[in-house]
Design a protein around this motif. Structure first.
Motif, short mmCIF file in Angstrom:
data_model
loop_
_atom_site.label_atom_id
_atom_site.label_comp_id
_atom_site.label_asym_id
_atom_site.label_seq_id
_atom_site.Cartn_x
_atom_site.Cartn_y
_atom_site.Cartn_z
N VAL A 8 0.86 -1.19 0.00
CA VAL A 8 0.00 0.00 0.00
C VAL A 8 0.89 1.24 0.00
O VAL A 8 1.77 1.37 0.87
N PRO A 9 0.72 2.17 -0.94
CA PRO A 9 1.59 3.36 -1.00
C PRO A 9 1.20 4.41 0.03
O PRO A 9 0.79 5.53 -0.31
N GLY A 10 1.34 4.08 1.31
CA GLY A 10 1.01 5.01 2.39
C GLY A 10 2.26 5.53 3.06
O GLY A 10 3.38 5.27 2.64
N ILE A 11 2.06 6.27 4.16
CA ILE A 11 3.22 6.85 4.85
C ILE A 11 4.00 5.77 5.60
O ILE A 11 5.17 5.98 5.93
N GLY A 12 3.38 4.62 5.88
CA GLY A 12 4.10 3.53 6.53
C GLY A 12 5.19 2.98 5.63
O GLY A 12 6.35 2.81 6.06
N SER A 13 4.84 2.68 4.38
CA SER A 13 5.85 2.19 3.44
C SER A 13 6.87 3.28 3.13
O SER A 13 8.06 2.99 2.92
N LEU A 14 6.43 4.54 3.10
CA LEU A 14 7.38 5.65 2.90
C LEU A 14 8.37 5.72 4.05
O LEU A 14 9.57 5.97 3.83
N LEU A 15 7.91 5.50 5.28
CA LEU A 15 8.80 5.52 6.44
C LEU A 15 9.84 4.42 6.35
O LEU A 15 11.04 4.66 6.62
N ILE A 16 9.44 3.22 5.97
CA ILE A 16 10.38 2.10 5.89
C ILE A 16 11.45 2.35 4.84
O ILE A 16 12.65 2.19 5.09
N THR A 17 11.04 2.77 3.64
CA THR A 17 12.02 3.03 2.57
C THR A 17 12.95 4.18 2.94
O THR A 17 14.14 4.15 2.61
N SER A 18 12.43 5.18 3.62
CA SER A 18 13.26 6.32 4.02
C SER A 18 14.27 5.91 5.09
O SER A 18 15.42 6.38 5.08
N MET A 19 13.87 5.05 6.02
CA MET A 19 14.80 4.59 7.05
C MET A 19 15.90 3.74 6.43
O MET A 19 17.07 3.85 6.82
N LEU A 20 15.55 2.91 5.46
CA LEU A 20 16.56 2.06 4.82
C LEU A 20 17.57 2.87 4.01
O LEU A 20 18.72 2.46 3.86
N SER A 21 17.13 4.02 3.50
CA SER A 21 18.02 4.84 2.69
C SER A 21 18.60 6.03 3.45
O SER A 21 19.21 6.92 2.84
N ASN A 22 18.40 6.06 4.79
CA ASN A 22 18.91 7.15 5.64
C ASN A 22 18.41 8.52 5.20
O ASN A 22 19.13 9.52 5.30
#
Length: 325
Positions: free
Chosen positions: A274-288
């Motif tokens: 689901v393209p929500g802020i949860g998936s955005l948070l995970i991808t942002s954490m993985l990419s610093n």
């Protein structure tokens, strides 16, 4: 007229209390992210094609070498002006990224909470009015199973049954649906059924137990016995005198569980893409991508505080004895 005036003052006072709360939350979040390992420009440090002076200029431009308090002050001042920062990975403003994802998350969370309440209130009330009956035992059993199973497990089970075996529902959420008219809305509803069901059943299972316990406490009070002695029907006693009072602690539980709902939404969004802020948070954490992580976590904190304010306002509607003071 007096009630509306006092209620308005109550809401204004609560809104003013939110300001130091959100300020303290932002300080803690910013300090934790600043002290966390990793750096948005780690890849540039290992890239031989980027000269050292370019790396130093970029770090100076974004203030990454400044003291933490100075960086926080710059971030807060920019936030008050509507500037949430810049994503180093997506190459776009953080506010734009969040506003692209936030509506999807709010729809999924809102629909799941509605589903949870629609399940919990009737099942919990019926179980409380028939304690230790067959229905009560079945409801308790399913409630224990519901909140014992993690959302990722329930999501995988639903995918195996309804997507792989029966091929009824899509298990990947698509934002680029090309259909128009009613077909467009139907496709969105179909791909939202499983994420909403996973979150709704998890929250509803916990609420069923709490509604049952709250109704059992209220149904034994003296004013309920007095209402029955006046000849009022049992259904009217339950709906008018018991349920409204019993829902007050339930509203508190719903508000306090919002952080759990958001954490569950993060897992659910990863499972169903689901393209929500949860998936955005995970991808942002993985990419610093620190500015995006800070923005998403702060938005989530703001939503939790707002939901608690809504719960405070609902108290007075559910029980007129509660004064807005």
């Amino acid at each position: 007229m007096q009630v509306h005036r006092v209620s308005r003052q109550y809401v204004i006072r609560k809104l003013l209390i939110m300001i130091p709360s959100l300020l303290g939350i932002s300080i803690v979040l910013f300090a934790l992210l600043a002290m966390a390992p990793g750096d948005p420009f780690d890849e540039l440090a290992t890239n031989p094609a980027v000269p050292p002076e370019v790396r130093a200029a970029l770090r100076a431009k974004f203030g990454l070498d400044d003291p933490i308090w100075m960086r926080y002050w710059h971030w807060l001042f920019a936030l008050l002006q509507g500037d949430w920062g810049f994503s180093f990975v997506s190459r776009m403003d953080v506010s734009t990224l969040i506003m692209q994802r936030l509506p999807v998350t709010l729809v999924v969370i809102g629909a799941s909470q509605i589903l949870a309440i629609l399940i919990a209130i009737p099942v919990g009330v019926l179980a409380a009015t028939r304690p230790y009956s067959l229905f009560d035992q079945i409801a308790n059993t399913f409630a224990f199973i519901g909140f014992s199973l993690p959302t990722f497990f329930t999501g995988l089970v639903l995918i195996l049954i309804f997507s792989i075996q029966l091929d009824w529902l899509p298990f990947v959420y698509r934002a680029d649906i090309t259909a128009t008219g009613w077909a467009f809305y139907w496709e969105h509803i179909k791909q939202s059924i499983m994420p909403v069901t996973v979150l709704g059943l998890f929250q509803g299972a916990a609420l069923v137990r709490f509604v049952r316990s709250s109704v059992l406490d209220v149904i034994r009070l003296d004013y309920v016995t007095t209402a029955r002695s006046k000849g009022i029907g049992e259904r009217k006693v339950i709906t008018r005198h018991v349920v409204r009072t019993a829902l007050i602690p339930v509203v508190t539980l719903v508000a306090l569980q919002m952080p759990i709902v958001f954490s569950g939404a993060i897992v659910t969004e990863q499972i169903f893409r689901v393209p929500g802020i949860g998936s955005l948070l995970i991808t942002s954490m993985l990419s610093n991508d620190t500015p995006v992580v800070m923005g998403v976590t702060f938005v989530s904190a703001c939503l939790v505080v707002i939901f608690n304010l809504i719960a405070d306002i609902l108290y007075g509607w559910l029980d007129p004895r509660i004064a807005f003071r």
